[in-house]
Design an enzyme around this catalytic site. Structure first.
Site, PDB file in Angstrom:
ATOM      1  N   ALA A  30      16.558 -19.787  -6.924  1.00  0.00           N
ATOM      2  CA  ALA A  30      15.703 -18.622  -7.100  1.00  0.00           C
ATOM      3  C   ALA A  30      16.577 -17.378  -7.226  1.00  0.00           C
ATOM      4  O   ALA A  30      17.689 -17.333  -6.683  1.00  0.00           O
ATOM      5  CB  ALA A  30      14.760 -18.479  -5.910  1.00  0.00           C
ATOM      6  N   LYS A  31      16.097 -16.378  -7.945  1.00  0.00           N
ATOM      7  CA  LYS A  31      16.798 -15.101  -8.045  1.00  0.00           C
ATOM      8  C   LYS A  31      16.182 -14.146  -7.030  1.00  0.00           C
ATOM      9  O   LYS A  31      15.044 -13.715  -7.175  1.00  0.00           O
ATOM     10  CB  LYS A  31      16.707 -14.516  -9.459  1.00  0.00           C
ATOM     11  N   TRP A  32      16.947 -13.832  -5.996  1.00  0.00           N
ATOM     12  CA  TRP A  32      16.441 -13.036  -4.883  1.00  0.00           C
ATOM     13  C   TRP A  32      16.440 -11.550  -5.218  1.00  0.00           C
ATOM     14  O   TRP A  32      17.359 -11.044  -5.855  1.00  0.00           O
ATOM     15  CB  TRP A  32      17.284 -13.305  -3.638  1.00  0.00           C
ATOM     16  N   ASP A  73      12.621 -12.815  -8.202  1.00  0.00           N
ATOM     17  CA  ASP A  73      12.909 -12.097  -9.440  1.00  0.00           C
ATOM     18  C   ASP A  73      13.114 -13.002 -10.648  1.00  0.00           C
ATOM     19  O   ASP A  73      13.440 -12.532 -11.714  1.00  0.00           O
ATOM     20  CB  ASP A  73      14.176 -11.262  -9.204  1.00  0.00           C
ATOM     21  N   GLY A  74      12.955 -14.322 -10.489  1.00  0.00           N
ATOM     22  CA  GLY A  74      13.230 -15.243 -11.573  1.00  0.00           C
ATOM     23  C   GLY A  74      14.039 -16.419 -11.073  1.00  0.00           C
ATOM     24  O   GLY A  74      13.946 -16.822  -9.913  1.00  0.00           O
TER      25      GLY A  74
END
Length: 359
Positions: free
Chosen positions: A28-30, A175-176
């Site tokens: 995951a994009k934190w 965030d993505g």
């Protein structure tokens, strides 16, 4: 500190791509503050993306990291704040404060968490040249018994799982998705990873602009607004990706819209700090650079443009938007919050575990 990797180290970065590439490790994009943590026995430093220490702002994390990290190591990760089951970047930003008393209070009221996703050094060994696949195994061993508020970032090599994360995790404020080649060594300040982010469009009112830092004859960024349910124009973000030639052209194109009396503008009270408590206005003090000039040129709020954005943070765009086109067919009053797509809610506890949302 006597570590094989010493501060300051700039974190490895990512380039944006449209689709999730195959054959990689996915995470995951934190949405938080990127941080590299250095521990040498009782000494601990939390370094920011620009190399400046964040240690003093997060005393509760210093205690937690000392309790969860090996005696000598360097760890790459993200500092986040969790509120109501999702990440809250606005509350995280409030943690950067000059007053020690305020820092102590916020550490109690909005405690931060640290999510680890890479290991740069362990004991006397630098891992910068070690492939990601091996660094991940070492990181998993190091964080096997870690407890809240210190977490190991979930990772997978299954592209279908990564796609599912991309679709669902946004509801928890993420965030993505990140994609990282398994053979990749750690290269500070190099864009060798990949980020896949959501992109949507919105029609916004252009209500002002900031002059370019090099000249008043060029636009630095367009200031964007949306009308709320009460009919008030709220500042929601900016758009700034223009060539210098285009910046100069915009000054002339926007000149007829400059207000002779800025006091008639919906954001006329922007210099009054108290006004920022009830409305979202441009010009709020920059927590990272208090000396930064926040002045702007007021325009008649009659021009509409379409911008691309990744996601919202509360009532504003989380990142700078991308200008797409002018919308002469839209009226400013039609540019409301209700046009924005809302992601399906997703509890952060389903990603990091129940302790992530026990506040």
């Amino acid at each position: 500190m006597d570590l094989p990797v010493r501060p300051p180290v700039k974190p490895m970065l990512a380039k944006a791509v449209k689709k999730i590439p195959p054959g990689m490790q996915y995470e995951a994009k934190w949405d938080g503050f990127r941080a590299i943590v250095y521990r040498d026995g009782p000494e601990l430093v939390i370094g920011s993306r620009n190399g400046k220490p964040l240690t003093r702002y997060f005393p509760e994390l210093v205690t937690a990291l000392l309790a969860n990290l090996p005696p000598r190591c360097v760890v790459d990760g993200e500092i986040v704040v969790v509120q109501d089951g999702r990440l809250d970047f606005e509350r995280l930003s409030e943690r950067i404060h000059p007053a020690a008393s305020r820092i102590k209070l916020l550490a109690e009221q909005t405690p931060a968490a640290f999510v680890a996703f890479d290991l740069l050094a362990l004991e006397d060994l630098s891992l910068l040249d070690v492939p990601l696949e091996e660094r991940r195994k070492a990181l998993t061993d190091v964080f096997r018994d870690a407890g809240p508020p210190v977490y190991l970032a979930p990772a997978t090599t299954d592209r279908e799982v990564a796609q599912l994360w991309f679709e669902r995790f946004e509801g928890a404020g993420l965030d993505g998705v990140m994609a990282k080649p398994l053979t990749l060594p750690y290269r500070p300040d190099a864009r060798l990873m990949y980020k896949i982010k959501h992109e949507r469009t919105a029609d916004c009112v252009v209500a002002g602009y900031r002059p370019h830092k090099t000249a008043d004859t060029a636009v630095g960024s367009l200031l964007l607004g949306l009308y709320d349910a009460q009919g008030r124009l709220q500042h929601v973000g900016a758009s700034s990706a223009f060539t210098m030639q285009r910046r100069k052209e915009l000054v002339e194109e926007l000149r007829p819209l400059r207000l002779a009396d800025p006091g008639t503008h919906p954001w006329a009270a922007w210099e009054d700090q108290a006004a920022h408590e009830s409305d979202r206005l441009p010009g709020a003090q920059n927590r990272w650079n208090s000396s930064k000039d926040q002045s702007w040129v007021a325009l008649d709020p009659s021009l509409v443009c379409e911008v691309a954005y990744d996601h919202m943070q509360g009532t504003r765009f989380r990142h700078t938007t991308q200008f797409r086109r002018w919308r002469p067919d839209r009226t400013p009053q039609s540019c409301r919050y209700d046009q924005l797509e809302e992601p399906v809610s997703y509890d952060l506890a389903d990603i990091l575990g129940p302790a992530a949302t026990e506040r």
